[in-house]
Each structure stands twice: as C-alpha cells, then as structure tokens.
Design an enzyme around this catalytic site. Structure first.
Site: not given
Length: 301
Positions: A250-251
C-alpha cells in the site's frame, strides 16, 4: 520537495518458519531486516523510482540509530528527531502457514519533541508534497494529523494521507490532495459492506463531498479505483503475478501514485504507476524497484 512523516518507525524483523507450532521452540528458515514505517516505505520506494524525498519522524535508542543508519544506506535523506527516552520499536513478522505479526509499542514522545517536528514542518514550502501515513502512537494526541494540516492550510502544499477511519475522516475538512483507504476501510467508515465497484465509487464520492480532492481505493488483487477532483473515475486491474509479500504494498502504491503524477501530471498515469508499483512490491520479497515497476508497466493495458 517531498516530505514523509513516520511517527513510529520500526525495525521489521521478518522470519520464515516452515511449520510454526505454538508452545514449542521453532527454528527459522529465513530471516530479513527492513527499516519500516509507512512514511519511510514511501520515501524508499520514491528513491527506487529516482525521486528524492526527506523522511521525517521520531527515533529513539539503539534501535532508532539502526533505523537512521539503515534509511541512510538506502540513499534516502532523513531529518529524524532523536527522542531522549525509550527505544524505537521492533516489529516481528512471522511467515509460516499463515502470516502473524507482533508489533512493538514505541517510545514516549514529549511535548517539546513534538514541537520540534512542528518547526520542521513549518519549513515546507508552497508546491511541496507532504505524506502523512500510518497510525499514531498512544503518546501523541489523537488529532495530530488535524493539527498538522491546520497549521499548514495557508500554504499551497499537496498533502497525501494514508490512514484509517477517524484519523482519515477528521482531516477531510482540510482538503487533502489524495487519500488512500482500501475497500474494507472505506466500508467501515460508513458502516457498510461494499459488494461491487458501483458501491465503492459511491462512497468514495461521499469522501469527496466531505473535502477530499482525490480518493484512491486499493482493492488488493482486484486492483484499484481512483475518483478524481475533476469528476473522472478510473478503474485499473492488478497485473498478473505471484504475491510474495503484503508488507509495504500500500505504501508503494502511494509512492507510485506520486511518481506517476509528477511524471506526466495526469491522474490516469498516477493510477497506472500506483498499481504497478504496489504490485511490484507485492510480487517481491522487498519493496518495489524501478526495474520491476517498468517490467509490469510494459505488460499493463
């Protein structure tokens, strides 16, 4: 310039155990160390894509020094504040039949140390990008994201927020440039279970009504949906590959979105880069590399 903030950085100690048996001595089959925290991950992936940023946040003790040294070794610039008490946390991530995590608590952050961070944030200039990502340690006020955005609202700064539920909902009034809940988090915000893309798009637009400029909804293997400030909706599938690592995907999507937007200035390209970069991390043992992202991009429609 791009700045990322990680309030509670960690050393991620990732171990593989062939067959984890509770209550017994288990031997590792593989061990890896990563310097973690959502903002740090964003900075590392941006560096891998050829974009410089400055990582901000708090470190403490011998583990904090190791995090600072480890981040520097990746080529990322940092300006961490060293706390006078405690130690930065160690997160243990166990990969076996299932994935399990034991996350450390983190050090105490005093008011004067928090004020030091505020002063660094005050130096951010018009046109810069600020990424606020991750949970808030219990030693900080729960409205810290709101306080930061209120403090900077008179400047022309594009603020990206990757957080959950109330942390995210409470900052919408400050019109963040982009927010990135996943589809499950989006449903939790409104107390519903989202069953299809139409429902996801509907509630993403509800977040826009509350103040978000662009809403990026990640859906793991089902891709992502981006609802933009100019009224467009983009839907992208995930490229094919074998998921090896869910940590940091996600990052990486956030980093890819920023890189894609800076590259061409279009939200369509931002989404494409976000999907490719998040997938490149998911398909590898570590965080996305430029080569892995470019390979996926070449195979995407």
């Amino acid at each position: 310039m791009i700045y990322t903030v990680t309030f509670n950085p960690a050393i991620d100690y990732v171990v593989k155990v062939d067959h984890l048996t509770l209550g017994m001595v288990n031997r590792t089959a593989q061990e890896d160390i990563y310097y973690g925290g959502k903002g740090i991950n964003v900075s590392i992936v941006l560096k891998n894509l050829g974009i410089q940023s400055t990582a901000l946040g708090f470190v403490a003790g011998f583990t904090g020094k190791e995090i600072s040294d480890g981040v520097a070794a990746t080529g990322v610039s940092s300006d961490f504040i060293t706390l006078r008490e405690g130690m930065s946390r160690i997160n243990v991530k166990i990969k076996s039949q299932e994935e399990s995590e034991i996350n450390g608590q983190g050090p105490m952050i005093h008011d004067d140390e928090l004020e030091e961070l505020y002063k660094k944030l005050d130096e951010i200039k018009d046109g810069d990008i600020l990424v606020l990502a991750g949970s808030i340690p219990n030693t900080l006020p729960e409205d810290i994201y709101e306080k930061i955005m209120a403090r900077l609202q008179e400047k022309d700064i594009r603020i990206v927020v990757d957080a959950t539920k109330d942390l995210l909902l409470n900052v919408l009034k400050y019109h963040p440039f982009m927010i990135k809940p996943n589809n499950h988090e989006l449903g939790e915000m409104f107390g519903v279970v989202l069953k299809n893309n139409d429902e996801i798009i509907h509630y993403a637009k509800e977040l826009q009504k509350r103040g978000a400029r662009n809403v990026l909804i990640s859906m793991a293997g089902d891709g992502a949906i981006l609802v933009t400030e100019d009224g467009e909706t983009h839907i992208s599938a995930t490229p094919k590959g074998t998921v090896k690592n869910s940590v940091g995907a996600g990052d990486s999507m956030v980093a890819g979105f920023i890189a894609g937007y800076l590259q061409k200035g279009t939200y369509e390209n931002a989404l494409k880069m976000g999907i490719a970069t998040g997938s490149a991390s998911a398909f590898s043992e570590g965080l996305a590399t430029k080569e892995a992202v470019e390979e996926l991009l070449s195979n995407m429609q």
